[in-house]
Design a protein around this motif. Sequence first.
Motif, PDB file in Angstrom:
ATOM      1  N   THR A   3      17.548 -27.325 -48.254  1.00 40.37           N
ATOM      2  CA  THR A   3      17.486 -26.873 -46.882  1.00 40.37           C
ATOM      3  C   THR A   3      18.049 -25.465 -46.785  1.00 40.37           C
ATOM      4  O   THR A   3      19.115 -25.201 -47.301  1.00 40.37           O
ATOM      5  N   LEU A   4      17.306 -24.618 -46.159  1.00 38.25           N
ATOM      6  CA  LEU A   4      17.733 -23.232 -46.030  1.00 38.25           C
ATOM      7  C   LEU A   4      17.702 -22.822 -44.581  1.00 38.25           C
ATOM      8  O   LEU A   4      16.691 -22.410 -44.072  1.00 38.25           O
ATOM      9  N   THR A   5      18.791 -22.966 -43.915  1.00 44.38           N
ATOM     10  CA  THR A   5      18.758 -22.519 -42.526  1.00 44.38           C
ATOM     11  C   THR A   5      19.938 -21.643 -42.186  1.00 44.38           C
ATOM     12  O   THR A   5      19.871 -20.842 -41.268  1.00 44.38           O
ATOM     13  N   ASP A   6      21.015 -21.782 -42.913  1.00 45.98           N
ATOM     14  CA  ASP A   6      22.197 -21.017 -42.572  1.00 45.98           C
ATOM     15  C   ASP A   6      21.922 -19.531 -42.760  1.00 45.98           C
ATOM     16  O   ASP A   6      21.231 -19.123 -43.666  1.00 45.98           O
ATOM     17  N   SER A   7      22.518 -18.738 -41.903  1.00 46.42           N
ATOM     18  CA  SER A   7      22.270 -17.297 -41.993  1.00 46.42           C
ATOM     19  C   SER A   7      22.751 -16.750 -43.326  1.00 46.42           C
ATOM     20  O   SER A   7      22.218 -15.798 -43.847  1.00 46.42           O
ATOM     21  N   LYS A   8      23.784 -17.382 -43.902  1.00 50.59           N
ATOM     22  CA  LYS A   8      24.257 -16.919 -45.200  1.00 50.59           C
ATOM     23  C   LYS A   8      23.148 -17.060 -46.237  1.00 50.59           C
ATOM     24  O   LYS A   8      22.974 -16.228 -47.096  1.00 50.59           O
TER      25      LYS A   8
ATOM     26  N   LEU B  82      13.464 -35.071 -23.861  1.00 47.68           N
ATOM     27  CA  LEU B  82      13.300 -34.583 -25.232  1.00 47.68           C
ATOM     28  C   LEU B  82      13.817 -33.146 -25.344  1.00 47.68           C
ATOM     29  O   LEU B  82      14.488 -32.784 -26.307  1.00 47.68           O
ATOM     30  N   TYR B  83      13.481 -32.331 -24.338  1.00 53.63           N
ATOM     31  CA  TYR B  83      13.949 -30.943 -24.353  1.00 53.63           C
ATOM     32  C   TYR B  83      15.475 -30.865 -24.422  1.00 53.63           C
ATOM     33  O   TYR B  83      16.043 -30.015 -25.100  1.00 53.63           O
ATOM     34  N   ARG B  84      16.128 -31.762 -23.700  1.00 55.17           N
ATOM     35  CA  ARG B  84      17.597 -31.757 -23.737  1.00 55.17           C
ATOM     36  C   ARG B  84      18.087 -32.036 -25.169  1.00 55.17           C
ATOM     37  O   ARG B  84      19.003 -31.387 -25.656  1.00 55.17           O
ATOM     38  N   ARG B  85      17.459 -33.000 -25.821  1.00 55.21           N
ATOM     39  CA  ARG B  85      17.863 -33.322 -27.203  1.00 55.21           C
ATOM     40  C   ARG B  85      17.551 -32.155 -28.149  1.00 55.21           C
ATOM     41  O   ARG B  85      18.331 -31.855 -29.050  1.00 55.21           O
ATOM     42  N   LEU B  86      16.405 -31.509 -27.945  1.00 50.10           N
ATOM     43  CA  LEU B  86      16.060 -30.358 -28.784  1.00 50.10           C
ATOM     44  C   LEU B  86      17.048 -29.223 -28.576  1.00 50.10           C
ATOM     45  O   LEU B  86      17.455 -28.535 -29.515  1.00 50.10           O
ATOM     46  N   TYR B  87      17.427 -29.038 -27.320  1.00 48.44           N
ATOM     47  CA  TYR B  87      18.373 -27.972 -26.969  1.00 48.44           C
ATOM     48  C   TYR B  87      19.696 -28.180 -27.702  1.00 48.44           C
ATOM     49  O   TYR B  87      20.252 -27.250 -28.295  1.00 48.44           O
ATOM     50  N   VAL B  88      20.165 -29.415 -27.705  1.00 48.38           N
ATOM     51  CA  VAL B  88      21.425 -29.730 -28.374  1.00 48.38           C
ATOM     52  C   VAL B  88      21.260 -29.575 -29.894  1.00 48.38           C
ATOM     53  O   VAL B  88      22.090 -28.963 -30.571  1.00 48.38           O
ATOM     54  N   THR B 258       8.592 -27.126 -33.272  1.00 48.27           N
ATOM     55  CA  THR B 258       9.244 -25.914 -32.759  1.00 48.27           C
ATOM     56  C   THR B 258      10.687 -25.839 -33.239  1.00 48.27           C
ATOM     57  O   THR B 258      11.150 -24.786 -33.696  1.00 48.27           O
ATOM     58  N   ALA B 259      11.407 -26.959 -33.150  1.00 49.58           N
ATOM     59  CA  ALA B 259      12.818 -26.956 -33.546  1.00 49.58           C
ATOM     60  C   ALA B 259      12.994 -26.577 -35.008  1.00 49.58           C
ATOM     61  O   ALA B 259      14.018 -25.995 -35.384  1.00 49.58           O
ATOM     62  N   LEU B 260      12.000 -26.885 -35.834  1.00 53.19           N
ATOM     63  CA  LEU B 260      12.105 -26.587 -37.269  1.00 53.19           C
ATOM     64  C   LEU B 260      12.129 -25.089 -37.558  1.00 53.19           C
ATOM     65  O   LEU B 260      12.472 -24.674 -38.663  1.00 53.19           O
ATOM     66  N   PHE B 261      11.798 -24.264 -36.583  1.00 53.75           N
ATOM     67  CA  PHE B 261      11.934 -22.826 -36.766  1.00 53.75           C
ATOM     68  C   PHE B 261      13.396 -22.397 -36.704  1.00 53.75           C
ATOM     69  O   PHE B 261      13.746 -21.304 -37.126  1.00 53.75           O
ATOM     70  N   PHE B 262      14.231 -23.253 -36.116  1.00 50.54           N
ATOM     71  CA  PHE B 262      15.574 -22.790 -35.765  1.00 50.54           C
ATOM     72  C   PHE B 262      16.711 -23.588 -36.374  1.00 50.54           C
ATOM     73  O   PHE B 262      17.822 -23.083 -36.466  1.00 50.54           O
ATOM     74  N   ALA B 265      16.488 -28.440 -41.301  1.00 44.74           N
ATOM     75  CA  ALA B 265      15.392 -29.408 -41.270  1.00 44.74           C
ATOM     76  C   ALA B 265      15.897 -30.840 -41.425  1.00 44.74           C
ATOM     77  O   ALA B 265      15.370 -31.766 -40.805  1.00 44.74           O
ATOM     78  N   ASP B 266      16.914 -31.025 -42.241  1.00 50.02           N
ATOM     79  CA  ASP B 266      17.477 -32.376 -42.403  1.00 50.02           C
ATOM     80  C   ASP B 266      18.024 -32.904 -41.088  1.00 50.02           C
ATOM     81  O   ASP B 266      17.888 -34.082 -40.762  1.00 50.02           O
ATOM     82  N   ARG B 267      18.656 -32.000 -40.354  1.00 48.57           N
ATOM     83  CA  ARG B 267      19.240 -32.400 -39.073  1.00 48.57           C
ATOM     84  C   ARG B 267      18.152 -32.834 -38.098  1.00 48.57           C
ATOM     85  O   ARG B 267      18.285 -33.847 -37.402  1.00 48.57           O
ATOM     86  N   ILE B 268      17.074 -32.094 -38.064  1.00 49.56           N
ATOM     87  CA  ILE B 268      15.972 -32.447 -37.168  1.00 49.56           C
ATOM     88  C   ILE B 268      15.329 -33.761 -37.617  1.00 49.56           C
ATOM     89  O   ILE B 268      15.043 -34.650 -36.801  1.00 49.56           O
ATOM     90  N   ALA B 269      15.130 -33.895 -38.932  1.00 46.59           N
ATOM     91  CA  ALA B 269      14.487 -35.112 -39.449  1.00 46.59           C
ATOM     92  C   ALA B 269      15.325 -36.336 -39.109  1.00 46.59           C
ATOM     93  O   ALA B 269      14.797 -37.385 -38.714  1.00 46.59           O
ATOM     94  N   GLU B 270      16.623 -36.201 -39.252  1.00 47.09           N
ATOM     95  CA  GLU B 270      17.496 -37.341 -39.017  1.00 47.09           C
ATOM     96  C   GLU B 270      17.609 -37.655 -37.521  1.00 47.09           C
ATOM     97  O   GLU B 270      17.494 -38.807 -37.101  1.00 47.09           O
ATOM     98  N   GLU B 271      17.798 -36.615 -36.737  1.00 46.30           N
ATOM     99  CA  GLU B 271      18.003 -36.818 -35.291  1.00 46.30           C
ATOM    100  C   GLU B 271      16.751 -37.396 -34.621  1.00 46.30           C
ATOM    101  O   GLU B 271      16.850 -38.242 -33.731  1.00 46.30           O
ATOM    102  N   PHE B 272      15.577 -36.955 -35.051  1.00 47.36           N
ATOM    103  CA  PHE B 272      14.357 -37.348 -34.347  1.00 47.36           C
ATOM    104  C   PHE B 272      13.464 -38.303 -35.139  1.00 47.36           C
ATOM    105  O   PHE B 272      12.427 -38.724 -34.640  1.00 47.36           O
ATOM    106  N   GLY B 273      13.860 -38.623 -36.373  1.00 46.48           N
ATOM    107  CA  GLY B 273      13.074 -39.555 -37.169  1.00 46.48           C
ATOM    108  C   GLY B 273      11.695 -39.032 -37.528  1.00 46.48           C
ATOM    109  O   GLY B 273      10.705 -39.765 -37.499  1.00 46.48           O
TER     110      GLY B 273
END
Lengths: 158, 297
Positions: A3-8, B82-88, B258-262, B265-273
Amino acid sequence: MRTLTDSKTAIAFAAGLTLVGALAGCSTTTSPTDDTTDATMPDTTEETSSPTDTTDSGDATYADGTYSATGQYQSPNGTETLDVTITLQDDIITDVQVVGEGTNPNTIRYQGEFIGGIAAIVVGKDIDEISVSKVAGSSLASGGFNAAVETIKADAAA
Amino acid sequence: MPPSRRSRPTLPPSLEFEAIGTRWQVDSAEALEPELVLAMHERIARFDATWSRFRDDSLVRRIAREPGSWRLPADAPPLLDLYRRLYVATDGAVSPLVGRSLEVLGYDAAYSLRPSGPARPAPAWEDAVRWDGSTLTAVRPVMIDIGAAGKGYLVDLVGELLVAGGATGVVVDASGDLRRWDAAPGYRVALEHPADPTKAIGVIELGGRAICASATNRRAWGNGLHHVLDATTGLPTSRVIATWAIAPTALVADGCATALFFADADRIAEEFGVQFVRVHSTGRVEFSPDLDGEMFL
C-alpha cells in the motif's frame, strides 16, 4: 499486496523514479561514466560504479550494460539514500534493482514497498484478445463536456 | 430523456441511451416492457432534478442559494450516509461539499472549463452542514456535489426498479459504473488501461456485484485539471490515476473508487468491504489480495 498512500512514500517514489530517469538519460554521448549531476534529480546523484559488460548494439542510444547510481532524497525522517542498478539492452531496461539504506523504521517500510513494487508496472493485454462481457473504464464524458474541451483548445490555438 | 422510439412492440434486450451526461446501457434477459422503460426514465429524471449541480432548478442548487433546513427526498439517506463514512475514511478528502471547488476550477454548469480563481477547499462538514438522516441543515451556502458516488447510486436505483418490475438478468452499465443482478458465473469485466483504451490491465469475475471505475484522464481539461478533487485542498489529485472498486452495490463501489484516490487502499477495503485495483501515476498497480480475477502484470 503493498500500500502506497502516505506522503512519505510519495516522496520516496518520486525521487526513485527521477533517479531512474536520470540514469537512463545520463549519457547522450553513450559514455556511461558521464557525470549525472546535470540530470533532473532534485538532490544529489553520484555515479558510484562503472558499467560492466559494455557492448555496442547497433542503433541503440545507450551502451548496453549495467549502470549503478546512488540517489538521495529528503523525507520527513531526514536525508535518505537509495542505490539503484539498472541493466540496459538495446535501450530497454531489462532489470532494475533498488537497495535502500534507510535506518528509520518508516523509511525501511516505505523503501521496502517501493523496492518491491518498482517492477510491478502494469503491462496489459489487448482487449480484443481476451474474452469479456464488459469493459470498465473511466466514465466517458458527455458530448457537451467534450465540445467544451474542444472550444478551449481552439481558443488556446487562436 | 424520453425512451428511444422503435417500431417494435417491445424494446430489445439491450437498451442504450444518454442520461445525466453519460452513456447508459441496460441489458436484460427479456425485452423490457415499455412501461418499465418509461418508469426508469422517470426515475432518472427525478434523481437529476434533486441532485444535478448543472441545472438551475435542482434541489442542490436551491440549497446553495438558500441555506437553512431542507427535508431531503427518500433517496438521500443512503447516499449521504455513505458520504459521511467516505468523508471520515479519507480524512475529509471525499466530501459532498466540493461543488464550489469544482466550479472555481471551471467544472461548472456552463462547462466553462476555465479556472475563475485559486483552488478553493470545500468547507469542513461540521462547519457547514448538519445531517440527521432525513433533514439537511446548511448553516451557510454550500454547493453539494455527489459526483463521487451519485452515478453508482443511480445505477442501483435503476436496476432495483427494473428487477422489482419483473426484469431478469439485468445489467446496468452507466459508462464506468456497472452492476449485475445475476450471480451466474462467467461474466468477466475487463479493466480498461488508463493510458490505452484498446488494452486491459486485468479481468474481474463480477458475479452478481457492482464494479465502478474512476480515472483522471477523462473529464480532464488541461494543466492537470480534472474532476477528482481533494476536498481539503480543492486541488485535483495526481498520485493515483485510475481506480476500480468491486462491491455488492454500485453506490458503495462508486464511492470507494473515488476514495481510493485519497486513502490507504487497505483502509478502504476493510471499512467498506470492497475489492480494489488502482494504478499510480508511476504506472505501478496495486490490487486486493482476494481479487476475483486476474491482473496482467
